[in-house]
Design an enzyme around this catalytic site. Structure first.
Site, PDB file in Angstrom:
ATOM      1  N   ASP A  90       0.812  -1.217   0.000  1.00  0.00           N
ATOM      2  CA  ASP A  90       0.000   0.000   0.000  1.00  0.00           C
ATOM      3  C   ASP A  90       0.846   1.267   0.000  1.00  0.00           C
ATOM      4  O   ASP A  90       2.067   1.217   0.161  1.00  0.00           O
ATOM      5  CB  ASP A  90      -0.959  -0.008   1.211  1.00  0.00           C
ATOM      6  CG  ASP A  90      -0.285  -0.529   2.476  1.00  0.00           C
ATOM      7  OD1 ASP A  90       0.947  -0.413   2.590  1.00  0.00           O
ATOM      8  OD2 ASP A  90      -0.991  -1.054   3.349  1.00  0.00           O
TER       9      ASP A  90
ATOM     10  N   HIS B 218      -7.192  -4.920  10.143  1.00  0.00           N
ATOM     11  CA  HIS B 218      -6.915  -4.758   8.705  1.00  0.00           C
ATOM     12  C   HIS B 218      -5.642  -5.496   8.297  1.00  0.00           C
ATOM     13  O   HIS B 218      -4.743  -5.704   9.108  1.00  0.00           O
ATOM     14  CB  HIS B 218      -6.860  -3.273   8.290  1.00  0.00           C
ATOM     15  CG  HIS B 218      -5.679  -2.501   8.770  1.00  0.00           C
ATOM     16  ND1 HIS B 218      -5.741  -1.166   9.124  1.00  0.00           N
ATOM     17  CD2 HIS B 218      -4.374  -2.839   8.951  1.00  0.00           C
ATOM     18  CE1 HIS B 218      -4.554  -0.730   9.473  1.00  0.00           C
ATOM     19  NE2 HIS B 218      -3.715  -1.721   9.380  1.00  0.00           N
TER      20      HIS B 218
ATOM     21  N   ASP C 245      -7.366  -2.831  14.251  1.00  0.00           N
ATOM     22  CA  ASP C 245      -8.757  -3.020  13.829  1.00  0.00           C
ATOM     23  C   ASP C 245      -8.932  -4.244  12.927  1.00  0.00           C
ATOM     24  O   ASP C 245      -9.987  -4.435  12.339  1.00  0.00           O
ATOM     25  CB  ASP C 245      -9.276  -1.761  13.108  1.00  0.00           C
ATOM     26  CG  ASP C 245      -8.486  -1.433  11.834  1.00  0.00           C
ATOM     27  OD1 ASP C 245      -7.563  -2.201  11.479  1.00  0.00           O
ATOM     28  OD2 ASP C 245      -8.800  -0.419  11.187  1.00  0.00           O
TER      29      ASP C 245
ATOM     30  N   GLU D  12      -9.519  -1.891   5.386  1.00  0.00           N
ATOM     31  CA  GLU D  12     -10.148  -1.588   6.663  1.00  0.00           C
ATOM     32  C   GLU D  12     -11.418  -2.422   6.854  1.00  0.00           C
ATOM     33  O   GLU D  12     -11.935  -2.996   5.883  1.00  0.00           O
ATOM     34  CB  GLU D  12     -10.491  -0.088   6.708  1.00  0.00           C
ATOM     35  CG  GLU D  12      -9.282   0.836   6.623  1.00  0.00           C
ATOM     36  CD  GLU D  12      -8.460   0.884   7.910  1.00  0.00           C
ATOM     37  OE1 GLU D  12      -8.328  -0.132   8.609  1.00  0.00           O
ATOM     38  OE2 GLU D  12      -7.929   1.980   8.209  1.00  0.00           O
TER      39      GLU D  12
HETATM   40  P1  PGA Z   1       2.282  -1.690  12.576  1.00  0.00           P
HETATM   41  O1  PGA Z   1       1.124  -1.637  11.486  1.00  0.00           O
HETATM   42  O2  PGA Z   1       3.217  -2.739  12.121  1.00  0.00           O
HETATM   43  O3  PGA Z   1       2.897  -0.325  12.558  1.00  0.00           O
HETATM   44  O4  PGA Z   1       1.615  -2.019  13.868  1.00  0.00           O
HETATM   45  C1  PGA Z   1       0.546  -2.840  11.055  1.00  0.00           C
HETATM   46  C2  PGA Z   1      -0.585  -2.556  10.089  1.00  0.00           C
HETATM   47  O5  PGA Z   1      -1.216  -1.505  10.188  1.00  0.00           O
HETATM   48  O6  PGA Z   1      -0.831  -3.406   9.240  1.00  0.00           O
END
Ligand code: PGA
Length: 260
Positions: free
Chosen positions: A67, A138, A136, A143
């Protein structure tokens, strides 16, 4: 799903790096999917070390990132392009032309997303996709309520994700609202998924993804339908799993040839 619980993020990341190194050494043109965020940092450090000290060769590797933020200059310190070149690509011998990251400045986003899907196909598909998980639930930036058959497209971040990622931007209000992300169907086509999660804040999302029902409100739960997903987590991220003892038993009793 295979659930592997390691004592800490460092041990899990060493295991992940060894698994990736094996793939790169065994397959002449490996296609890797990379993730960003805090979670893969120890893995990328270890891959850089393997390149430096054990001559792990990325010359024929092709990469696709999950992404990127929409509207953010790729040179911005919080862009995922900057992240990848800082933490991995700038320290290994990957060929710049083999690197693919969604174009957050594309004048026509739907067409650039279609092109991204085409490039993945043209490369022969992704052999191994590294995934983090949001608090959350994702994966990528899919999302909650993302279509379970979504492809690469624009998404709007939730307030929770903007809050989680505020650090890189110096405030939640500075986090771009939109992103381009590989879709859940795009991720499901990767031959192997390696989901990493470390720390207590991830425990609830991990438990829902692994042991909860498959639902678009926990996008990572779609991986229950994936043929080969490895969930590699530390003790803290495993703390809300109901069947932790079983997963440990399974891993301890695997024949060596079956272990990652
Ligand atoms: P993080 O993000 O590794 O910074 O916790 C993970 C994500 O949002 O997929």
């Amino acid at each position: 799903m295979e659930i592997i619980i390691q004592p800490d993020a460092e041990a899990a990341s060493r295991l992940a790096a060894r698994f990736i190194a094996k793939l790169i050494r065994e397959k002449s043109r490996a296609v890797l999917g990379f993730a960003t965020g805090q979670t893969p940092l120890p893995l990328y450090r270890e891959l850089c070390r393997l390149h430096r000290e054990e001559k792990l060769d990325f010359d024929r590797v092709t990469s696709f990132n999950l992404d990127e933020y929409v509207g953010l200059n790729p040179a911005h310190p919080a862009s995922f392009r900057t992240y990848m070149w800082t933490h991995l690509f700038g320290q290994i011998n990957i060929v710049p032309e083999h690197v693919h990251i969604p174009d957050g400045l594309a004048p026509n986003i739907p067409i650039s997303c279609e092109k991204y899907e085409d490039e993945i196909q043209a490369a022969g598909g992704i052999d191994l996709q590294i995934l983090g998980i949001g608090t959350d639930g994702h994966i990528g930036f899919n999302e909650p309520t993302s279509s379970l058959v979504s492809r690469t497209r624009i998404k709007t971040l939730t307030a929770r994700t903007r809050r989680d990622n505020a650090g890189a931007f110096g405030g939640e209000d500075k986090v771009p609202p939109h992103v381009i992300t590989m879709g859940l169907a795009t991720i499901m086509e990767c031959r192997t998924c390696l989901l990493l999660a470390f720390g207590a804040p991830k425990a609830a999302a991990v438990a829902l993804a692994v042991e909860g029902p498959v639902t678009a409100t926990v996008p990572a739960s779609i991986l229950q339908f994936h043929r080969r997903t490895i969930v590699l987590i530390d003790e803290e991220a495993s703390s809300k799993l109901l069947r932790g003892e079983y997963y440990r038993y399974v891993y301890e009793h695997k024949p060596d040839w079956q272990k990652i």
